[in-house]
Scaffold this motif. Structure first.
Motif, PDB file in Angstrom:
ATOM      1  N   THR A   1       0.835  -1.209   0.000  1.00 48.15           N
ATOM      2  CA  THR A   1       0.000   0.000   0.000  1.00 48.15           C
ATOM      3  C   THR A   1       0.865   1.253   0.000  1.00 48.15           C
ATOM      4  O   THR A   1       0.525   2.257  -0.637  1.00 48.15           O
ATOM      5  N   ALA A   2       2.007   1.198   0.715  1.00 53.93           N
ATOM      6  CA  ALA A   2       2.886   2.364   0.813  1.00 53.93           C
ATOM      7  C   ALA A   2       3.718   2.566  -0.446  1.00 53.93           C
ATOM      8  O   ALA A   2       4.185   3.674  -0.720  1.00 53.93           O
ATOM      9  N   THR A   3       3.897   1.501  -1.233  1.00 53.29           N
ATOM     10  CA  THR A   3       4.754   1.584  -2.418  1.00 53.29           C
ATOM     11  C   THR A   3       4.133   2.479  -3.476  1.00 53.29           C
ATOM     12  O   THR A   3       2.938   2.386  -3.768  1.00 53.29           O
ATOM     13  N   LEU A   4       4.947   3.339  -4.045  1.00 47.75           N
ATOM     14  CA  LEU A   4       4.481   4.247  -5.090  1.00 47.75           C
ATOM     15  C   LEU A   4       4.610   3.590  -6.457  1.00 47.75           C
ATOM     16  O   LEU A   4       5.442   2.707  -6.661  1.00 47.75           O
ATOM     17  N   SER A   5       3.799   4.044  -7.388  1.00 45.39           N
ATOM     18  CA  SER A   5       3.930   3.589  -8.774  1.00 45.39           C
ATOM     19  C   SER A   5       5.159   4.250  -9.388  1.00 45.39           C
ATOM     20  O   SER A   5       5.681   5.233  -8.862  1.00 45.39           O
ATOM     21  N   ASP A   6       5.617   3.722 -10.516  1.00 43.15           N
ATOM     22  CA  ASP A   6       6.805   4.290 -11.167  1.00 43.15           C
ATOM     23  C   ASP A   6       6.647   5.771 -11.518  1.00 43.15           C
ATOM     24  O   ASP A   6       7.566   6.557 -11.287  1.00 43.15           O
ATOM     25  N   PRO A   7       5.499   6.193 -12.086  1.00 46.69           N
ATOM     26  CA  PRO A   7       5.350   7.634 -12.364  1.00 46.69           C
ATOM     27  C   PRO A   7       5.431   8.493 -11.105  1.00 46.69           C
ATOM     28  O   PRO A   7       5.933   9.617 -11.155  1.00 46.69           O
ATOM     29  N   GLU A   8       4.947   7.963  -9.970  1.00 50.27           N
ATOM     30  CA  GLU A   8       5.027   8.722  -8.714  1.00 50.27           C
ATOM     31  C   GLU A   8       6.454   8.714  -8.161  1.00 50.27           C
ATOM     32  O   GLU A   8       6.944   9.731  -7.678  1.00 50.27           O
ATOM     33  N   ARG A   9       7.103   7.553  -8.220  1.00 47.07           N
ATOM     34  CA  ARG A   9       8.468   7.438  -7.677  1.00 47.07           C
ATOM     35  C   ARG A   9       9.431   8.382  -8.364  1.00 47.07           C
ATOM     36  O   ARG A   9      10.282   9.000  -7.721  1.00 47.07           O
ATOM     37  N   PHE A  10       9.296   8.505  -9.673  1.00 43.11           N
ATOM     38  CA  PHE A  10      10.261   9.284 -10.446  1.00 43.11           C
ATOM     39  C   PHE A  10       9.626  10.543 -11.022  1.00 43.11           C
ATOM     40  O   PHE A  10       9.938  10.956 -12.140  1.00 43.11           O
ATOM     41  N   SER A  11       8.738  11.146 -10.254  1.00 40.08           N
ATOM     42  CA  SER A  11       8.114  12.401 -10.653  1.00 40.08           C
ATOM     43  C   SER A  11       9.040  13.555 -10.284  1.00 40.08           C
ATOM     44  O   SER A  11       9.355  13.760  -9.108  1.00 40.08           O
ATOM     45  N   GLU A  12       9.492  14.295 -11.275  1.00 37.13           N
ATOM     46  CA  GLU A  12      10.442  15.381 -11.043  1.00 37.13           C
ATOM     47  C   GLU A  12       9.775  16.555 -10.323  1.00 37.13           C
ATOM     48  O   GLU A  12       8.545  16.661 -10.293  1.00 37.13           O
ATOM     49  N   ILE A  13      10.584  17.408  -9.743  1.00 37.39           N
ATOM     50  CA  ILE A  13      10.071  18.612  -9.096  1.00 37.39           C
ATOM     51  C   ILE A  13       9.647  19.595 -10.183  1.00 37.39           C
ATOM     52  O   ILE A  13      10.469  19.981 -11.007  1.00 37.39           O
ATOM     53  N   PRO A  14       8.368  19.993 -10.199  1.00 37.12           N
ATOM     54  CA  PRO A  14       7.940  20.925 -11.253  1.00 37.12           C
ATOM     55  C   PRO A  14       8.592  22.284 -11.085  1.00 37.12           C
ATOM     56  O   PRO A  14       8.837  22.735  -9.962  1.00 37.12           O
ATOM     57  N   TYR A  15       8.859  22.919 -12.198  1.00 42.13           N
ATOM     58  CA  TYR A  15       9.439  24.264 -12.169  1.00 42.13           C
ATOM     59  C   TYR A  15       8.317  25.283 -12.008  1.00 42.13           C
ATOM     60  O   TYR A  15       7.266  25.165 -12.653  1.00 42.13           O
TER      61      TYR A  15
END
Length: 308
Positions: free
Chosen positions: A95-109
């Motif tokens: 449940t705590a594990t993030l999906s790949d898009p969430e894990r590697f979501s960059e910091i928005p500018y």
């Protein structure tokens, strides 16, 4: 700056981007120009995009055991399948594990930073002033949360995969034929995906592109590299992409290490018996070991006892 960012995460385990910025700036020697926050964020996003850095799992995941029991009861009414039974702890971890898009979501500018980076004014989008304003607020909010609240850590899977590739490439180099070293190196450099950490898959076009960057191999063609890749035990289904199984290579190297230790400690007879058992990969009767190795019966018994 990227090296300092990785060092900070390795030493501290997990940090927010804001903490990383403070640490990076404090590491700059006095009298030298300090990097701007936008520059640090750009380098940080590169690390996230390359999957060397990831967001930490959810700190307080929501998990309702009662709902899980209901779903389990519903599954029991369905025809039985080979379903893995997970412990409560494993379910919480999932449940705590993030999906790949969430894990590697960059910091928005932020919009201001984006305009500095791309040299484009805020009013570049004509006729969408209200939408643009709402988008700007969302971007700033997301950026603030990602910088001050989200915890980041090093993605060890990526580093282990890179080390595994380097190990396998270096291990096989001494056994390669003359002129095949660049092809072998280019095959690993052109790896298409990092999702499967047990194999390397590269396209022929990618390999040729990497070869073109090396001295003396720019003139190589697909006809030159395909026979070499097949000789290196790479498999292919369409002739356009080649795959190398890292597990077999690592297992073979591990067996070689253990065999050398057995030979050094117990002698040639033990080495012969041990290699036979490793090659068979299953239980082998004593009489079959005697017949296969052509060793004296007493020597085989005493050696097996030592190894046992």
């Amino acid at each position: 700056e990227s090296e300092t960012l990785i060092e900070g995460l390795l030493q501290n385990g997990r940090l927010t981007f804001d903490q990383l910025v403070g640490r990076t700036i404090s590491k700059v020697p006095e009298g030298t120009i300090r990097p701007a926050r936008e520059e640090i964020r750009m380098n940080f996003n590169k690390l996230v995009y390359a999957r060397y850095v990831e967001r930490c799992p959810k700190a307080e995941p929501y998990f309702n055991p009662q709902e899980d029991e209901q779903s389990t009861a519903a599954r029991r009414r369905v025809p039985k399948t080979a379903e893995e039974v997970l412990s409560l702890e494993q379910k919480v971890v999932n449940t705590a594990t993030l999906s790949d898009p969430e894990r590697f979501s960059e910091i928005p500018y932020g919009m201001e930073d984006a305009s500095k980076t791309n040299d484009c004014p805020h009013n570049a989008v004509a006729g969408a002033k209200r939408k643009h304003g709402a988008f700007e607020i969302d971007e700033e909010l997301n950026s603030t949360i990602a910088e001050n609240e989200v915890l980041w850590r090093v993605n060890f899977e990526k580093f282990i995969f890179c080390l595994k590739k380097k190990f396998c490439a270096d291990r096989k180099k001494p056994k390669l034929k003359v002129g095949t070293h660049p092809i072998w190196e280019s095959f690993f450099e052109a790896n298409l995906t990092d999702k499967d950490t047990n194999s390397v898959t590269s396209s022929t076009n990618g390999i040729l592109e990497k070869l073109g960057q090396k001295e003396g191999t720019a003139a190589m063609t697909i006809g030159d590299i395909k026979p070499v890749l097949l000789d290196l035990q790479c498999t292919t289904s369409d002739g356009e992409e080649f795959t190398f199984d890292l597990r077999k290579m690592v297992e073979a190297c591990r067996n070689e290490e253990i065999e050398s230790l057995v030979k050094k400690k117990y002698g040639q007879e033990a080495f012969t018996i041990f290699r036979l058992l490793v090659t068979q990969g299953c239980a082998v009767e004593t009489d079959q070991i005697i017949d296969t190795t052509i060793l004296d019966k007493q020597i085989v018994h005493s050696t097996l006892y030592k190894l046992w």
